[in-house]
Design an enzyme around this catalytic site. Structure first.
Site: not given
Ligand SMILES: *[C@@H]1O[C@H](CO)[C@@H](O)[C@H](O)[C@H]1NC(C)=O
Ligand SMILES: *[C@@H]1O[C@H](CO)[C@@H](O)[C@H](O)[C@H]1NC(C)=O
Ligand SMILES: *[C@@H]1O[C@H](CO)[C@@H](O)[C@H](O)[C@H]1NC(C)=O
Ligand SMILES: *[C@@H]1O[C@H](CO)[C@@H](O)[C@H](O)[C@H]1NC(C)=O
Ligand SMILES: *[C@@H]1O[C@H](CO)[C@@H](O)[C@H](O)[C@H]1NC(C)=O
Ligand SMILES: *[C@@H]1O[C@H](CO)[C@@H](O)[C@H](O)[C@H]1NC(C)=O
Length: 406
Positions: A280, A99
């Site tokens: 992201d 992440d």
């Protein structure tokens, strides 16, 4: 082929083979595997929209109220990239979601597979709480040895050990490779205030495992076949990696997140002026502000599809799609028509029909700054470089930029 819908709907693809030869860069490689756990287009869309909201909210308030936390959707479905990480003197392995949108590393999401402290574990009595928009966790903060590979071993890494989590189902926790500032406010110190805690990238750099604090991310398109290639993280100098081709374009990081200034055009017309969007790895689709999204959909002729929540186009409309172009650092990064659509092999996973064509973009709110996300739909076509040492993001083309795998 007809499968019972229950099997289809819980389809998990574990992709292992790799046609790409060993990375030639001097950076250190960590293989990542792709998991598909999507049963509904709506769940996928909501997870990303919650995440976009949490990126924006963080600019106004750092701490998340209980009310807001309870409002998050329970079902966090996505296509995720997972790295296998060994923790502690006994090398207990965890499957962690990679992440770039968060920076704490934690384990224990699976209540049936808990962290077992070993001789290297240090318990701190500090509490850690992290909100992800599409989920959250809280637990205790430990220090322990964390090995991303044989060459990437971190001593005394801060890790969270979850007591409770919501929204994380196909993984054991998160490998947070976002900027260190995102750890601010996540730790409630039992004895003394804690501001930020060093991330895995910070510690790899300060402990000398890598010479520059950089992470390169190679995602690869979904084909749905068993021989899809693996993704790869490269820590340190990415130069010379076979994962990208041509020049790297760098642009400065503008927010606590990996946010950068971009503009978007379609068919030669600008549909969004320069604004800051977040790059992201934890988001599946591309999220685009309302006005730009409407202009795009209008030009494609897409029609809203009730079954999936996405916009559907005909084969004829697909054949006349233009590139959707993200302009970053003065360079155009086009998404080809094929790169703009949901992988057709995964249509059933989103409640769609075989053979139909769905656009893999979603509208967020009308405002622009911090309101769009380059999700994996973008990142599987461009190699991305998250450079903490110089506070910038780089992109480069890949062997998959023009692939027609979708
Ligand atoms: C844990 O892994 C490291 C290499 O990353 C190895 O040197 C060590 O012997 C392993 N320890 C155990 C208990 O397996
Ligand atoms: C481990 O790291 C923390 C935070 O960086 C630091 O406060 C602590 O002193 C370190 N412990 C050791 C044994 O290095
Ligand atoms: C959780 O852990 C148990 C025990 O190791 C395992 O059987 C199960 O598959 C895990 N669940 C997930 C979603 O990974
Ligand atoms: C897939 O996601 C759903 C919803 O979040 C979850 O209940 C389920 O356990 C996940 N399946 C696997 C195999 O991880
Ligand atoms: C949508 O397309 C039509 C022409 O097909 C155009 O007249 C209209 O202005 C467009 N609307 C937007 C919001 O771009
Ligand atoms: C993709 O195709 C376009 C148009 O043919 C070409 O200009 C571009 O160089 C190609 N990019 C890569 C990375 O192959």
């Amino acid at each position: 082929m007809i499968y019972p819908s229950v099997i289809l709907s819980w389809l998990v693809l574990s992709i292992t083979a790799s046609p790409i030869t060993q990375s030639q860069s001097s950076g250190l490689s960590v293989p990542i595997r792709k998991y598909v756990n999507v049963t509904s287009g709506y769940n996928l869309i909501n997870a990303g929209q919650s995440r976009a909201r949490s990126f924006r909210d963080r600019t106004t308030s750092r701490h998340v109220s209980d009310k807001k936390r309870q409002a998050v959707p329970v079902v966090n479905e996505a296509i995720t990239y997972i790295a296998e990480v060994a923790v502690g003197a006994d090398n207990q392995t965890f499957q962690l979601l990679v992440d770039t949108g968060s920076s704490n590393t934690w384990v224990g999401a699976n209540a049936s597979y808990t962290y077992v402290p070993s001789s290297s574990s240090v318990w701190t009595d500090d509490i850690v709480i992290v909100d992800y928009g599409s989920g959250y966790f809280f637990g205790y903060e430990y220090y322990d040895t964390v090995a991303l590979s044989n060459d990437l071993v971190i001593k005394n890494q801060s890790i969270g050990v979850a007591d409770f989590q919501q929204g994380f189902t196909s993984m054991d926790g998160i490998l947070g490779i976002g900027p260190v500032d995102l750890t601010d406010g996540t730790i409630l110190g039992a004895l003394a205030p804690v501001t930020t805690v060093p991330t895995v990238s910070d510690n790899l750099f300060t402990q000398g495992a890598i010479s520059t604090e950089v992470v390169g991310v190679s995602f690869v398109p979904t084909t749905g076949s068993a021989d899809d290639p693996e993704g790869e993280l490269i820590f340190g100098d990415v130069g010379g990696s076979a994962r990208y081709t041509g020049q790297i374009t760098y642009t400065p990081k503008e927010t606590d997140y990996w946010g950068i200034t971009q503009s978007i055009s379609y068919g030669g017309a600008e549909i969004m002026a320069s604004a800051i969007g977040v790059v992201d790895t934890g988001t599946t689709l591309n999220y685009i502000p309302t006005d730009a999204f409407n202009a795009y959909i209008n030009s494609t002729g897409g029609i809203f599809d009730q079954a999936t929540g996405l916009y559907e186009i005909t084969e004829e409309q697909y054949n006349s799609l233009d590139d959707l172009v993200f302009t970053i650092g003065g360079v155009d990064f086009p998404l080809t028509p094929n790169a703009q659509i949901w992988p057709r092999s995964l249509n059933e996973n989103i409640g769609g029909e075989e053979g139909k064509i769905y656009l893999a973009a979603v509208a967020t709110d009308p405002i622009e700054d911090l309101n769009f996300i380059n999700g994996y739909v973008f990142l599987e076509r461009y190699f991305s470089i998250f450079d903490n040492s110089n506070s910038r993001i780089g992109f480069a083309a890949t062997p998959y930029t023009n692939a027609t795998s979708n």
